[in-house]
Design a protein around this motif. Structure first.
Motif, PDB file in Angstrom:
ATOM      1  N   VAL A 167       0.267  -0.903   0.019  1.00  0.00           N
ATOM      2  CA  VAL A 167      -0.184   0.017  -0.220  1.00  0.00           C
ATOM      3  C   VAL A 167       0.828   1.248   0.515  1.00  0.00           C
ATOM      4  O   VAL A 167       0.548   2.360  -1.293  1.00  0.00           O
ATOM      5  N   PHE A 168       1.907   1.135   0.864  1.00  0.00           N
ATOM      6  CA  PHE A 168       3.150   2.624   0.765  1.00  0.00           C
ATOM      7  C   PHE A 168       3.412   2.132  -0.345  1.00  0.00           C
ATOM      8  O   PHE A 168       3.037   3.249  -1.397  1.00  0.00           O
ATOM      9  N   GLY A 169       3.787   1.560  -1.051  1.00  0.00           N
ATOM     10  CA  GLY A 169       4.815   1.742  -2.306  1.00  0.00           C
ATOM     11  C   GLY A 169       3.317   2.069  -3.509  1.00  0.00           C
ATOM     12  O   GLY A 169       3.823   2.785  -4.302  1.00  0.00           O
ATOM     13  N   MET A 170       2.218   1.643  -3.262  1.00  0.00           N
ATOM     14  CA  MET A 170       0.961   2.185  -4.008  1.00  0.00           C
ATOM     15  C   MET A 170       1.169   3.717  -3.958  1.00  0.00           C
ATOM     16  O   MET A 170       0.273   4.682  -5.405  1.00  0.00           O
ATOM     17  N   PHE A 183       2.526  13.588   3.493  1.00  0.00           N
ATOM     18  CA  PHE A 183       2.233  12.359   3.388  1.00  0.00           C
ATOM     19  C   PHE A 183       2.853  12.101   5.026  1.00  0.00           C
ATOM     20  O   PHE A 183       2.871  11.183   5.576  1.00  0.00           O
ATOM     21  N   ARG A 184       4.482  12.188   4.834  1.00  0.00           N
ATOM     22  CA  ARG A 184       5.515  11.917   5.942  1.00  0.00           C
ATOM     23  C   ARG A 184       5.271  12.497   7.434  1.00  0.00           C
ATOM     24  O   ARG A 184       4.855  11.896   8.200  1.00  0.00           O
ATOM     25  N   ALA A 185       4.248  13.823   7.265  1.00  0.00           N
ATOM     26  CA  ALA A 185       4.380  14.421   8.416  1.00  0.00           C
ATOM     27  C   ALA A 185       3.274  13.357   8.948  1.00  0.00           C
ATOM     28  O   ALA A 185       2.749  14.032  10.571  1.00  0.00           O
ATOM     29  N   VAL A 186       2.245  13.131   9.012  1.00  0.00           N
ATOM     30  CA  VAL A 186       0.712  12.871   8.948  1.00  0.00           C
ATOM     31  C   VAL A 186       1.039  11.022   9.737  1.00  0.00           C
ATOM     32  O   VAL A 186       0.314  10.350  10.475  1.00  0.00           O
ATOM     33  N   VAL A 187       2.395  10.415   9.406  1.00  0.00           N
ATOM     34  CA  VAL A 187       2.618   9.223   9.272  1.00  0.00           C
ATOM     35  C   VAL A 187       4.615   9.300  10.570  1.00  0.00           C
ATOM     36  O   VAL A 187       4.672   9.553  10.403  1.00  0.00           O
ATOM     37  N   PRO A 188       4.144   7.939  11.299  1.00  0.00           N
ATOM     38  CA  PRO A 188       4.595   7.888  12.604  1.00  0.00           C
ATOM     39  C   PRO A 188       6.110   7.826  11.737  1.00  0.00           C
ATOM     40  O   PRO A 188       6.665   6.303  11.321  1.00  0.00           O
ATOM     41  N   PHE A 193      10.289   5.098   8.320  1.00  0.00           N
ATOM     42  CA  PHE A 193      11.149   4.587   7.989  1.00  0.00           C
ATOM     43  C   PHE A 193      11.342   2.833   7.227  1.00  0.00           C
ATOM     44  O   PHE A 193      12.078   3.373   6.273  1.00  0.00           O
ATOM     45  N   VAL A 194      10.531   2.751   8.011  1.00  0.00           N
ATOM     46  CA  VAL A 194      10.855   1.045   7.354  1.00  0.00           C
ATOM     47  C   VAL A 194       9.960   1.216   6.069  1.00  0.00           C
ATOM     48  O   VAL A 194      10.648   0.710   4.813  1.00  0.00           O
ATOM     49  N   PHE A 195       8.628   1.567   5.684  1.00  0.00           N
ATOM     50  CA  PHE A 195       7.802   1.653   4.791  1.00  0.00           C
ATOM     51  C   PHE A 195       8.145   2.169   3.335  1.00  0.00           C
ATOM     52  O   PHE A 195       7.468   2.384   2.259  1.00  0.00           O
ATOM     53  N   SER A 196       8.594   3.255   4.007  1.00  0.00           N
ATOM     54  CA  SER A 196       8.684   4.344   2.756  1.00  0.00           C
ATOM     55  C   SER A 196      10.152   3.372   1.544  1.00  0.00           C
ATOM     56  O   SER A 196      10.209   4.310   0.434  1.00  0.00           O
ATOM     57  N   ARG A 197      10.761   2.709   2.337  1.00  0.00           N
ATOM     58  CA  ARG A 197      11.811   2.031   1.479  1.00  0.00           C
ATOM     59  C   ARG A 197      11.425   0.800   1.440  1.00  0.00           C
ATOM     60  O   ARG A 197      11.828   0.561   0.047  1.00  0.00           O
ATOM     61  N   LEU A 198      10.519   0.006   1.890  1.00  0.00           N
ATOM     62  CA  LEU A 198      10.440  -1.199   1.565  1.00  0.00           C
ATOM     63  C   LEU A 198       9.352  -0.782   0.678  1.00  0.00           C
ATOM     64  O   LEU A 198       8.945  -1.628  -0.297  1.00  0.00           O
ATOM     65  N   TYR A 203       5.702  -2.841  -4.337  1.00  0.00           N
ATOM     66  CA  TYR A 203       4.688  -2.644  -5.379  1.00  0.00           C
ATOM     67  C   TYR A 203       5.129  -2.794  -6.852  1.00  0.00           C
ATOM     68  O   TYR A 203       4.437  -3.682  -7.327  1.00  0.00           O
ATOM     69  N   ASP A 204       6.368  -2.778  -6.906  1.00  0.00           N
ATOM     70  CA  ASP A 204       7.530  -3.312  -8.444  1.00  0.00           C
ATOM     71  C   ASP A 204       7.297  -4.812  -8.211  1.00  0.00           C
ATOM     72  O   ASP A 204       6.870  -5.168  -9.604  1.00  0.00           O
ATOM     73  N   ARG A 205       7.234  -5.112  -7.664  1.00  0.00           N
ATOM     74  CA  ARG A 205       7.496  -6.746  -7.225  1.00  0.00           C
ATOM     75  C   ARG A 205       6.366  -7.027  -8.196  1.00  0.00           C
ATOM     76  O   ARG A 205       5.675  -8.378  -8.013  1.00  0.00           O
ATOM     77  N   TYR A 206       5.058  -6.641  -7.069  1.00  0.00           N
ATOM     78  CA  TYR A 206       3.794  -6.643  -7.347  1.00  0.00           C
ATOM     79  C   TYR A 206       3.301  -6.535  -8.719  1.00  0.00           C
ATOM     80  O   TYR A 206       2.615  -7.398  -9.292  1.00  0.00           O
ATOM     81  N   ALA A 207       3.228  -5.468  -9.104  1.00  0.00           N
ATOM     82  CA  ALA A 207       2.986  -5.293 -10.561  1.00  0.00           C
ATOM     83  C   ALA A 207       3.567  -6.574 -11.277  1.00  0.00           C
ATOM     84  O   ALA A 207       3.586  -6.372 -12.571  1.00  0.00           O
TER      85      ALA A 207
END
Length: 218
Positions: A167-170, A183-188, A193-198, A203-207
């Motif tokens: 979902v983050f990737g999308m 968006f970053r301002a409302v995310v812990p 740190f974790v999901f903006s990288r993963l 998403y690329d793999r899923y696509a």
């Protein structure tokens, strides 16, 4: 006060993914049950996300605007809620068609699903434009950042942990830098740190596995 620019990230997801999903459905060969199941599940992921997005607005945005500035917002909220109802009916039809096709993998059910997705894109797009034009300025003027964050938390809290990277990737796929900042301002911090990288890799793999990369590149 609230900074609602992160809404553009969510809207960009819907504008990109629903037309791509309709195109993807049409690529599935008749009677390929495995592909039909995977693509139908993708469609249901998208409709679930749209429903969550709207339920967050219904719960956290419209009541607050009506409380703060009823005279200014009442006609607008009525319009937004009416559009939500129409889109909910369209989503329900897409979900029904996706469920039928998932079971049958028949070409007629495949084509019916693709046509039903196509039919909801225009009213969805009109609704997103109306929100961006008329609602976001009111959110920024009348909701606090904490109140606005509650709407975002509502959607993310319903996402299964296993799907969070996807979902983050999308969300980040086509996001502009200023919208990512909001968006970053409302995310812990640790979550970001974790999901903006993963996320982008997920998403690329899923696509690739689903074939989305082929229909979006066409």
């Amino acid at each position: 006060m609230a900074d609602s620019r992160d809404m553009y990230i969510v809207h960009s997801l819907f504008r990109r993914e629903f037309p791509a999903a309709a195109a993807l459905v049409r690529t599935v060969v008749a009677d390929d049950a495995g592909a039909a199941a995977r693509v139908a599940d993708h469609v249901l992921l998208l409709t679930g996300a749209l429903t969550l997005h709207h339920s967050g607005e219904d719960k956290y945005v419209w009541p607050t605007l009506l409380l703060r500035v009823p005279d200014e917002t009442a006609p607008l909220v009525e319009t937004m809620e009416s559009q939500h109802e129409g889109l909910h009916a369209a989503v329900a039809e897409v979900e029904e068609r996706a469920t039928v096709w998932r079971r049958s993998a028949a070409s007629a059910d495949r084509d019916a699903l693709a046509t039903t997705i196509d039919a909801m894109i225009e009213p969805m797009s009109e609704h997103l434009v109306a929100e961006e034009t008329h609602v976001l300025p009111l959110i920024d003027e009348h909701l606090t950042d904490e109140e606005w964050a509650e709407a975002g938390k509502h959607g993310m809290s319903a996402v299964r942990k296993s799907q969070l990277p996807l979902v983050f990737g999308m969300l980040l796929r086509d996001a502009r830098p200023e919208h990512i900042e909001s968006f970053r301002a409302v995310v812990p911090g640790p979550v970001w740190f974790v999901f903006s990288r993963l996320g982008p890799r997920a998403y690329d793999r899923y696509a690739r596995q689903l074939g989305l990369d082929r229909v979006t590149a066409a």
